[in-house]
Each structure stands twice: as structure tokens, then as C-alpha cells.
Design an enzyme around this catalytic site. Sequence first.
Site, mmCIF file in Angstrom:
data_model
loop_
_atom_site.group_PDB
_atom_site.id
_atom_site.type_symbol
_atom_site.label_atom_id
_atom_site.label_comp_id
_atom_site.label_asym_id
_atom_site.label_seq_id
_atom_site.Cartn_x
_atom_site.Cartn_y
_atom_site.Cartn_z
ATOM 1 N N THR A 40 -17.307 -19.115 10.485
ATOM 2 C CA THR A 40 -18.024 -19.448 9.061
ATOM 3 C C THR A 40 -18.144 -21.227 9.265
ATOM 4 O O THR A 40 -19.309 -21.868 8.708
ATOM 5 C CB THR A 40 -17.070 -19.392 7.800
ATOM 6 N N TYR A 53 -24.137 -15.652 4.117
ATOM 7 C CA TYR A 53 -24.240 -16.631 5.170
ATOM 8 C C TYR A 53 -24.235 -16.014 6.418
ATOM 9 O O TYR A 53 -24.031 -14.978 6.595
ATOM 10 C CB TYR A 53 -23.647 -17.874 5.043
ATOM 11 N N THR A 119 -12.079 -17.345 10.689
ATOM 12 C CA THR A 119 -10.854 -17.223 10.033
ATOM 13 C C THR A 119 -10.231 -15.847 9.954
ATOM 14 O O THR A 119 -9.040 -15.763 10.124
ATOM 15 C CB THR A 119 -10.876 -17.669 8.336
ATOM 16 N N ASP A 120 -11.074 -14.973 10.339
ATOM 17 C CA ASP A 120 -10.692 -13.476 10.251
ATOM 18 C C ASP A 120 -9.477 -13.223 11.279
ATOM 19 O O ASP A 120 -8.830 -12.573 10.936
ATOM 20 C CB ASP A 120 -11.794 -12.546 10.420
ATOM 21 N N LYS A 192 -3.678 -15.094 7.248
ATOM 22 C CA LYS A 192 -4.771 -15.196 6.307
ATOM 23 C C LYS A 192 -4.239 -14.274 5.075
ATOM 24 O O LYS A 192 -4.031 -13.156 5.475
ATOM 25 C CB LYS A 192 -6.227 -14.762 7.024
ATOM 26 N N GLU A 313 16.336 2.628 8.879
ATOM 27 C CA GLU A 313 16.109 4.087 8.460
ATOM 28 C C GLU A 313 15.746 4.834 9.759
ATOM 29 O O GLU A 313 15.821 5.851 9.811
ATOM 30 C CB GLU A 313 15.005 4.317 7.566
HETATM 31 N N1 DGL Z 1 -16.636 -13.169 9.821
HETATM 32 C C1 DGL Z 1 -15.751 -14.371 9.702
HETATM 33 C C2 DGL Z 1 -15.170 -14.875 11.039
HETATM 34 O O1 DGL Z 1 -15.962 -15.323 11.815
HETATM 35 C C3 DGL Z 1 -16.206 -15.457 8.644
HETATM 36 C C4 DGL Z 1 -14.914 -15.777 8.016
HETATM 37 C C5 DGL Z 1 -14.948 -17.192 8.374
HETATM 38 O O2 DGL Z 1 -14.998 -17.688 9.431
HETATM 39 O O3 DGL Z 1 -14.103 -18.133 7.698
HETATM 40 O O4 DGL Z 1 -13.896 -14.878 11.116
#
Ligand code: DGL
Length: 356
Positions: A40, A53, A119-120, A192, A313
Site C-alpha cells: 500500500t 486503490y 502490511t498483510d 498485524k 492437553e
Molecule cells: N494487499 C496489501 C499488501 O500489500 C495491502 C495492505 C498494505 O500494504 O497495507 O499487504
Amino acid sequence: MIHFLSRSFLFSAIVLLLSTTFLAAQTQKPTVYILATGGTIAGTGSSSTAAQYKPGDIGVELLLAAVPELSEIAEVKGEQVVNISSQDMTTQIWLSLAHRINEILLQEHVAGVVITHGTDTQEETAYFLNLTVKSHKPVVLTGSMRPSTALSADGPRNLYNAVACVVAPESKGQGVMLLMDDRILSADDVSKTHTLNVSTFQSPNYGPIGYMYDGKPIFIRSSHKRHSLHSEFDVSTLNDLPRVEIIMGYAGANDLFIRAAVQAGVKGIVYAGVGNGNAPAAALEALAAAAQQGIAVVRSSRLPSGPSTQGNEVDDNRLGFAASWMLNPQKARVLLMLALTKTTDYQEIQRMFWEY
Ligand code: DGL
């Protein structure tokens, strides 16, 4: 007389040379490499307020151009590794990142590396590099939750802070870090936690290792886990990693996906169990059968925090399982892939889960 003059000339020439060298050293900024992978932070939308986007749409040069303040703190060199949404991140890109970073950090004048990343899966890449970068120099990953075209885009500030963190001497030896929204998080525990918030990255078990304030890192703790120069894993000759799949537990889960993974030839299974890494009876039976066939089985938990402990367990020793301790399933998969480059013994694997 001439002898005296030539000696005093030589002396003053040496003084002049030393003082210019000293001044140059003082004014020469540290070199920081920015390795861009997309996400992003490199995304563009149709307007500054549009929700939709496209991630990975602009290149590293435009990312750097958006933060002219970088030139005040470092000599930055940008490289475009890939330009993808990070849900498409692969072990091959991880390995090429590790190889390139280890090559870059050998250069004496280089202070460290920043990686811009979606971020993913950023927490997974950070943890992989935490175990495979062979240097005490800082490596900081960052990204953004709003695209570069957004009103109040968070990317430029995160990028500036990441470079400011790398050039700070106190960042050496901290292992790989993830920095966003002024928070510095260690790769071993960062996760995350929110689909939309700019403060999405948290460290659910230990909290941040520090904060960025006034363009400098303020560290409040260090990771107590093995990493970087203290890691036993070496990927310098590897161009692939053993296949490990994550299978999630839930009410009514059975052996379907476990049998499918075994059929597909996986070398390891991380079970993201309910509670303290628990599995319904049918799934447990299938996991035990997989372990009997030599497939490494690690029990983790789908819960956001707390340890998955051995012998709670589930009789792990009888079944030949390891437990992931503080690692969530996605980080447990990273460690298990690397562990399987060295051993298939579940007790040796368990030792690694205590230490990394
Ligand atoms: N599709 C997500 C990624 O590239 C976009 C989210 C982001 O980068 O914040 O990880």
C-alpha cells in the site's frame, strides 16, 4: 634552511589532509539502502479520499521523492526488488531479499537497510529475515495502511522514521524490526491486528521494543530471542525451502485438510489450534499419523496471544509433536521451514521453538 621549510610544509600538508578527512567524515551521511517490494505504501487511488486503490503501483524513486527530508539524515539508495501486494509474497522473494541484504550489509559504509513492504505479510518477512540476516546492522521493515495518494498518507512518515531508526547507532544488534505509526516492534512478536487502522501492528505478548520520537528511536527493551548473528540458520546456498502448510482448527474440524496436506507431500504442518493449540479428535489422529510418516507437526494457536505449551492437553512427546511456544501460526511456519533445512527430529525442533 630549505630542509626546515620542506619539513614544515610537509607537516602543514599532513595537518590539512587530516583535518579535511576528519571534516568529510563528520559531514558524510550514513548510507541506507531502501529495498522496495510494493504494498500500500506504493499504492495509488483514483483520488485522495477514494477507499479503493492499487497496491504496488509506484516505484522506489517516487517513494523516496515523496520524502525529501531523507537527504538530511542519510545517503539513500533505492532498489526495486518486486512491486507486489504482499499477499503474493513468496519464499523465493524472501530468499532473494536475504541474499541481497547480506551482500549489502558487508559494505562497511552502509549503516543498514529499510524494506518497504505490504502490511498483510510484513510480519512473516520480518521474522524470516530476523533468522537469516547475518549482521548486527539494523534492518527495518515499514509500509503503510493508506496509499501514497491518500489524504494523510502514513507512508512518508513511516519511511522517514524507518531510515532515522536505521542510522541511529543504538539500533545495532536489535535484530530485524518493523516500524509503523511511530512504534518499533521486534520481528519475533510483531503481528498485524487490525484490517484498517494505521496502528495495526502490535506486539501482543511483549509490547513494542521502542518508539520514534523527534526523529530518533527510544528503545525501552530488547528482544530476548536468538536472531541475526546468533541464528543457526544459513540460507546463503538455498533457493527454496521445505513446504510447510498451516491448518486451522475450529469447532467441527476434522482430518480433511490434514490428509490433503500429507497427500500433497508437505514436509511440515503447523496446526493453528483452538485454545492452547488443541485439535478435535479426528484432526489429532490425522496429525499423529502424519508425524508417524515423518512429517513435522507443530501445534500453535489461533488465539492472538499467549504460549502454545508442550504437554498441556496433548501428549506431544508420545505423538512426536512440537509446540510453538510464543510464535503465532504464521511465524511458526517460518521457523519450521528453516528448522527443516537442518533437522526432522521433533525434540530438536522443539528446542528451536524455545530459542527463536
Ligand atoms: N494487499 C496489501 C499488501 O500489500 C495491502 C495492505 C498494505 O500494504 O497495507 O499487504
